[in-house]
Enzyme design. Structure first.
Site, PDB file in Angstrom:
ATOM      1  N   PHE A 126       0.865  -1.181   0.000  1.00 23.84           N
ATOM      2  CA  PHE A 126       0.000   0.000   0.000  1.00 23.84           C
ATOM      3  C   PHE A 126       0.896   1.222   0.000  1.00 23.84           C
ATOM      4  O   PHE A 126       1.639   1.467   0.954  1.00 23.84           O
ATOM      5  CB  PHE A 126      -0.946   0.053   1.206  1.00 23.84           C
ATOM      6  CG  PHE A 126      -1.833   1.268   1.135  1.00 23.84           C
ATOM      7  CD1 PHE A 126      -2.999   1.237   0.389  1.00 23.84           C
ATOM      8  CD2 PHE A 126      -1.474   2.457   1.755  1.00 23.84           C
ATOM      9  CE1 PHE A 126      -3.809   2.369   0.264  1.00 23.84           C
ATOM     10  CE2 PHE A 126      -2.276   3.593   1.634  1.00 23.84           C
ATOM     11  CZ  PHE A 126      -3.443   3.543   0.896  1.00 23.84           C
ATOM     12  N   ASP A 159       9.522   2.976   1.916  1.00 24.06           N
ATOM     13  CA  ASP A 159       8.318   3.741   2.237  1.00 24.06           C
ATOM     14  C   ASP A 159       8.041   3.578   3.729  1.00 24.06           C
ATOM     15  O   ASP A 159       7.481   2.582   4.171  1.00 24.06           O
ATOM     16  CB  ASP A 159       7.128   3.251   1.406  1.00 24.06           C
ATOM     17  CG  ASP A 159       5.854   4.049   1.702  1.00 24.06           C
ATOM     18  OD1 ASP A 159       5.836   4.794   2.702  1.00 24.06           O
ATOM     19  OD2 ASP A 159       4.880   3.911   0.934  1.00 24.06           O
ATOM     20  N   LYS A 206       2.443  10.786   7.230  1.00 21.47           N
ATOM     21  CA  LYS A 206       1.597  10.549   8.410  1.00 21.47           C
ATOM     22  C   LYS A 206       2.057  11.320   9.659  1.00 21.47           C
ATOM     23  O   LYS A 206       1.732  12.475   9.791  1.00 21.47           O
ATOM     24  CB  LYS A 206       1.444   9.053   8.647  1.00 21.47           C
ATOM     25  CG  LYS A 206       0.617   8.407   7.516  1.00 21.47           C
ATOM     26  CD  LYS A 206       0.028   7.065   7.847  1.00 21.47           C
ATOM     27  CE  LYS A 206      -1.027   6.666   6.825  1.00 21.47           C
ATOM     28  NZ  LYS A 206      -0.567   5.779   5.770  1.00 21.47           N
TER      29      LYS A 206
HETATM   30  C1  LIG Z   1      -0.782   5.860   4.299  1.00 18.60           C
HETATM   31  C2  LIG Z   1       0.330   5.413   3.448  1.00 18.60           C
HETATM   32  C3  LIG Z   1       0.649   6.083   2.246  1.00 18.60           C
HETATM   33  C4  LIG Z   1      -0.200   7.184   1.685  1.00 18.60           C
HETATM   34  O1  LIG Z   1      -0.291   8.283   2.536  1.00 18.60           O
HETATM   35  P1  LIG Z   1      -1.449   9.371   2.288  1.00 18.60           P
HETATM   36  O2  LIG Z   1      -1.086  10.497   3.208  1.00 18.60           O
HETATM   37  O3  LIG Z   1      -2.742   8.710   2.668  1.00 18.60           O
HETATM   38  O4  LIG Z   1      -1.415   9.740   0.850  1.00 18.60           O
HETATM   39  C5  LIG Z   1       1.781   5.679   1.563  1.00 18.60           C
HETATM   40  N1  LIG Z   1       2.530   4.657   1.987  1.00 18.60           N
HETATM   41  C6  LIG Z   1       2.239   3.978   3.126  1.00 18.60           C
HETATM   42  C7  LIG Z   1       3.128   2.865   3.561  1.00 18.60           C
HETATM   43  C8  LIG Z   1       1.120   4.321   3.880  1.00 18.60           C
HETATM   44  O5  LIG Z   1       0.816   3.624   4.978  1.00 18.60           O
END
Ligand SMILES: *Cc1c(COP(=O)(O)O)cnc(C)c1O
Length: 429
Positions: A164, A249, A278
């Site tokens: 994700f 990520d 986040k």
């Molecule tokens: C939440 C998340 C995203 C996307 O972040 P948004 O602020 O919702 O666009 C990308 N990578 C990971 C691993 C995430 O958990």
């Protein structure tokens, strides 16, 4: 404590007819209006939150809930944190947005602090996590052409199944979740998906067109999937051997969730670029960033990438505060200490209504026996007991309480999970 617990252990219906009618009307009204006037791209639990404080939130009818989702880790420092609020108020009263056409006095301190925190040279600030991922993809492609010499428009990026990384059209192009990608084509080419946790599959997928490997060091949305301990070290080796960028990520796994600034630290691995989001905005506004050395970020020159809001002084002030809190505060140590409690408790659930459980730091995924309940049903039962969590993929529940939760509250929340499992098993006979 006992007062908090009794407040948490509410029932939805207090039993008093007048109060019940008012109460039901308020929640029902909010939900009714929301369902009518908002797009249905979410299916929220029937809880209407009005206020938050620490690990607790209060709904419009005064019921309190222990927040064990923490905004998918955007609220790592909890709600209403005094240091974050003070920093926000201070900056809002000074200047909030200028665009990157000018410097602000918040910019240099933020990029200096964040790059220093993770031991890289430079920061490219954006807003949402998806934007950090998009930026990472653009940087990797440009680096692939300019530094590695990949033929024009041929660059590929290796990603992991079950990933994700956000919701943009390019990012959903390499999602394996039909809800995420279905009906949103045509898809962006240039990605190869290999199974998560399988370094050999990455080694086989690499070729002369590979610019980067983009992975989550722990997969959050997939259910807190912790890869084998040699996975990240082997990706590092494969990337080094083949002149490929390793992009981690850490949008959800980073900034304290696993008890370290970066989840990559658990295996001592240093990727070429980190993606943060986040928690970087302290739960007050969206702040994201790509952090890497100058030989990587240097491929982007003026006019080639940017964002009106990225690096704004309000965002920088919050990001600097988050970096300071992580460096000086008790949060990382607390996440590790509480993580041990969490790990011990969820191990006890396995075989008692839970088929598997995983955790790292203050972050756990538990797979509920799907003959007992769906993940959604679990979440509803827990909400009735005053605990907020979110299911992911079928019967998996993700627990990611704020790092500021106290140990008694954490244990109380886990008591509620245990009680729901006990009820479900009793009902199933
Ligand atoms: C939440 C998340 C995203 C996307 O972040 P948004 O602020 O919702 O666009 C990308 N990578 C990971 C691993 C995430 O958990």
């Amino acid at each position: 404590m006992s007062e908090i617990r009794s407040l948490g252990q509410h029932t939805v219906n207090s039993g008093d007819p007048a109060e019940t009618e008012n109460a039901a009307t308020t929640t029902t009204q909010h939900i009714g209006l929301a369902e009518t006037h908002s797009a249905h791209n979410y299916n929220p639990l029937p809880v209407v939150i009005a206020e938050g404080d620490g690990a607790w939130v209060t709904d419009v009818e005064g019921r309190r809930y222990l927040d064990c989702l923490a905004g998918y880790s955007a609220m790592n420092f909890g709600h209403h944190h005094p240091d974050l609020l003070a920093a926000a108020h201070r900056q809002v009263d000074r200047v909030t947005l200028t665009s990157r056409a000018f410097y602000t006095d918040q910019f240099a301190p933020f990029v200096t602090a964040l790059s220093g925190l993770v031991g890289k040279q430079q920061v490219l600030p954006m807003n949402t996590g998806a934007e950090a991922v998009e930026t990472g993809i653009k940087v990797a492609r440009r680096w692939g052409y300019e530094v590695k010499g990949i033929p024009a428009d041929r660059a590929t990026i290796i990603v992991a199944g079950g990933n994700f990384h956000g919701r943009t059209t390019t990012i959903v192009s390499f999602s394996e979740d039909p809800d995420a990608y279905g009906g949103f084509g045509p898809y962006t080419p240039g990605f190869r998906v290999v199974p998560y946790g399988d370094a050999d599959a990455i080694a086989q997928a690499v070729d002369a067109t590979t610019a980067a490997v983009l992975i989550e060091p722990v997969q959050g949305e997939a259910g807190v999937i912790v890869p084998p301990p040699d996975y990240l070290p082997r990706i590092r080796e494969i990337c080094d051997r083949n002149q490929v960028l390793f992009i981690a990520d850490e949008v959800q796994s980073g900034l304290g969730r696993t008890g370290t600034v970066r989840a990559c630290e658990h295996t001592g691995v240093v990727p070429d670029a980190y993606l943060f989001g986040k928690a970087l905005g302290g739960g007050i506004l969206p702040v994201s960033a790509v952090v890497a050395d100058a030989d990587v970020l240097g491929v982007i020159r003026p006019g080639q990438h940017g964002s009106t809001f990225g690096g704004n002084p309000f965002a920088c002030a919050m990001g600097s505060t988050v970096v300071r809190m992580l460096s000086e505060g008790p949060y990382l140590a607390d996440a590790r200490r509480l993580g041990e409690v969490l790990a011990r408790r969820i191990r006890g659930f396995v075989g008692n209504g839970v088929v598997a459980a995983r955790s790292i730091g203050l972050w756990a995924g538990i797979d509920v026996d799907d003959s007992l309940a769906t993940g959604r049903e679990m979440c509803e039962l827990l909400a009735e007991r005053g605990v907020l969590v979110k299911d992911t993929h079928g019967s998996t529940i993700r627990l990611s309480p704020p790092l500021v939760i106290d140990e008694d509250d954490l244990n109380w929340g886990l008591d509620q999970v245990e009680a729901v499992l006990t009820d479900l098993r009793a009902a199933a006979g």
